[in-house]
Enzyme design. Structure first.
Site, PDB file in Angstrom:
ATOM      1  N   TRP A 151      15.160   0.663   3.923  1.00 15.69           N
ATOM      2  CA  TRP A 151      13.766   0.830   4.349  1.00 15.69           C
ATOM      3  C   TRP A 151      13.741   1.117   5.842  1.00 15.69           C
ATOM      4  O   TRP A 151      14.431   0.466   6.632  1.00 15.69           O
ATOM      5  CB  TRP A 151      12.998  -0.442   4.014  1.00 15.69           C
ATOM      6  CG  TRP A 151      11.584  -0.497   4.487  1.00 15.69           C
ATOM      7  CD1 TRP A 151      10.605   0.415   4.277  1.00 15.69           C
ATOM      8  CD2 TRP A 151      10.982  -1.551   5.251  1.00 15.69           C
ATOM      9  NE1 TRP A 151       9.427   0.007   4.853  1.00 15.69           N
ATOM     10  CE2 TRP A 151       9.637  -1.207   5.460  1.00 15.69           C
ATOM     11  CE3 TRP A 151      11.448  -2.759   5.762  1.00 15.69           C
ATOM     12  CZ2 TRP A 151       8.741  -2.012   6.157  1.00 15.69           C
ATOM     13  CZ3 TRP A 151      10.573  -3.565   6.463  1.00 15.69           C
ATOM     14  CH2 TRP A 151       9.237  -3.198   6.651  1.00 15.69           C
ATOM     15  N   ASP A 206      14.877  -9.012   0.486  1.00 12.86           N
ATOM     16  CA  ASP A 206      13.609  -8.314   0.689  1.00 12.86           C
ATOM     17  C   ASP A 206      13.024  -8.017  -0.697  1.00 12.86           C
ATOM     18  O   ASP A 206      13.561  -7.210  -1.456  1.00 12.86           O
ATOM     19  CB  ASP A 206      13.838  -7.020   1.474  1.00 12.86           C
ATOM     20  CG  ASP A 206      12.525  -6.425   1.977  1.00 12.86           C
ATOM     21  OD1 ASP A 206      11.458  -6.846   1.498  1.00 12.86           O
ATOM     22  OD2 ASP A 206      12.568  -5.524   2.834  1.00 12.86           O
ATOM     23  N   LYS A 209       2.240  -4.216  -3.174  1.00 10.58           N
ATOM     24  CA  LYS A 209       2.386  -3.351  -4.339  1.00 10.58           C
ATOM     25  C   LYS A 209       1.864  -4.002  -5.608  1.00 10.58           C
ATOM     26  O   LYS A 209       1.024  -3.429  -6.307  1.00 10.58           O
ATOM     27  CB  LYS A 209       3.869  -2.952  -4.513  1.00 10.58           C
ATOM     28  CG  LYS A 209       4.525  -2.344  -3.281  1.00 10.58           C
ATOM     29  CD  LYS A 209       3.841  -1.073  -2.832  1.00 10.58           C
ATOM     30  CE  LYS A 209       4.637  -0.325  -1.768  1.00 10.58           C
ATOM     31  NZ  LYS A 209       4.862  -1.054  -0.523  1.00 10.58           N
TER      32      LYS A 209
END
Length: 405
Positions: free
Chosen positions: A134, A216, A252
């Site tokens: 990321w 993560d 999300k």
């Protein structure tokens, strides 16, 4: 007039994903497609507010709560529910009171708080991130003053899958007590996840080298549609006795992108240390955002702590995950029917929101300039942005790029 105190400030490089969206918004081409932004879209290409979230917000709007500050560590009902969601209600860490958590500003805030704690309190100075990872991981640790930001191999461009051998070799060469960032599920940007057996080998190396693990976790439930399946890696590491940090994002799976709702879950070997860990985290939070915002945390807590709402949310999360998987299958089948050169199996083998297409920089530029299809230069696309209405246009464009560029 005296010179400005800002006259020597240099222009910072643009943030690619946001610059991409700005270019897309300014584009007047009718068939333009934005495959870059990391947010869910319906088959009409529109943002989605989950129905269960709307219900929670209506109920919240009519209650009598005030706008006083939350505790520095955040809303207890949210933090407790978030821990149970990722660890599982029967987790030994929960049963034995070996967990603590801090409400943060989205997953990004979780990672930043974790980085500050690791640097200032645990005196860590080396962190390993996957190659690729990321886009914000490296910068967060850079600004937390880590001196050594290293990469471990992850993506295999030939197989368009996991380079397990390279990953294990690099982690095995890491100094003891280095920090390692692992993507809990739906690796961003590649969409390539380790298998159960591969996770075991990764854990073996992390244990042998005494690496400090940060998971993560941005896509629980959103990846496979199964909350427990998507929590496998985290729960496996906890069962193995790891002390670790888990950065939870609800952007999300709840669609709470602009509410910045995150939870940093900390698992220790013993409960005795947790009050000290929490106290240091609270001091760090006080210097960064002081107290977290209330709204997103209350939405999540309202849903997760109500049996009927929780069941409804799980159905809606699965619907989002199912649509992503359907778009993967549809895009794969159309590329294969078109006869586009190369193997495109990775589209259906990868998981989650993103697909690492394998398109090169020149092909990505061609798609942008000729077809007004916007994606990151590394070839990552958001599978949510593929719809039944634009898939043929995107596939034709990709075929042209692969054949001619």
């Amino acid at each position: 007039m005296a010179a400005s105190i800002f006259q020597d400030v240099e222009m910072a490089p643009p943030i690619e994903v946001f610059q991409l969206t700005n270019r897309y918004n300014d584009d007047t081409f009718p068939q333009k497609v934005n495959l870059g932004v990391g947010a869910y879209r319906t088959d009409d290409g529109k943002p989605l507010v989950l129905p269960v979230v709307k219900k929670a917000e209506v109920a919240m709007a009519s209650d009598s709560q005030n706008h006083e500050y939350l505790p520095v560590a955040g809303l207890p009902a949210f933090r407790d529910a978030a821990k149970k969601l990722i660890l599982g209600e029967d987790s030994p860490a929960l049963v034995e009171n070996r967990t603590e958590s801090i409400q943060c500003l989205g997953g990004t805030g979780c990672i930043r708080l974790c980085a500050e704690f690791l640097k200032k309190i645990l005196k860590c100075d080396t962190v390993y991130v996957s190659k690729p990872t990321w886009g914000n991981h490296r910068n967060i640790f850079k600004h937390a003053n880590f001196s050594n930001i290293k990469e471990y191999r992850y993506w295999n461009p030939e197989s368009r899958g996991l380079n397990l051998e390279g990953m294990l070799e690099d982690l095995n060469n890491a100094p003891s007590r280095s920090v390692v960032i692992l993507h809990a599920v739906a690796h961003n940007p590649t969409g390539v996840d380790p298998s159960v057996e591969e996770w075991e080998k990764i854990a073996d190396v992390c244990k042998a080298k005494e690496l400090i693990v940060v998971m993560d976790n941005a896509y629980q439930g959103f990846a496979s549609g199964d909350l427990d399946k998507d929590a496998y890696a985290v729960r496996y590491f906890v069962r193995r006795g790891f002390e670790l940090f888990i950065a939870q994002s609800f952007s999300k799976n709840f669609g709470l992108y602009n509410e910045r709702t995150g939870n940093l879950c900390i698992v220790s070997k013993t409960p005795e240390v947790l009050n000290r860990v929490k106290s240091q985290c609270e001091i760090l939070v006080r210097t960064m955002w002081s107290n977290p915002p209330n709204h997103g945390g209350r939405v999540v807590a309202t849903v997760l702590n109500n049996q009927a709402s929780y069941a409804e949310w799980k159905v809606q999360v699965k619907e989002m995950a199912d649509r992503i998987q359907q778009m993967r299958k549809l895009m794969f089948e159309k590329l294969r029917a078109k006869g586009t050169p190369g193997s495109w199996n990775h589209i259906i083998q990868q998981i989650g929101m993103f697909c690492y297409t394998g398109l090169n920089v020149h092909q990505v530029k061609h798609l942008r300039e000729k077809y007004h299809i916007y994606m990151l230069m590394e070839g990552r696309i958001n599978m949510c942005a593929i719809t039944s209405k634009n898939v043929d246009y995107v596939v034709d464009a990709i075929n042209d790029a692969v054949v001619n560029i």
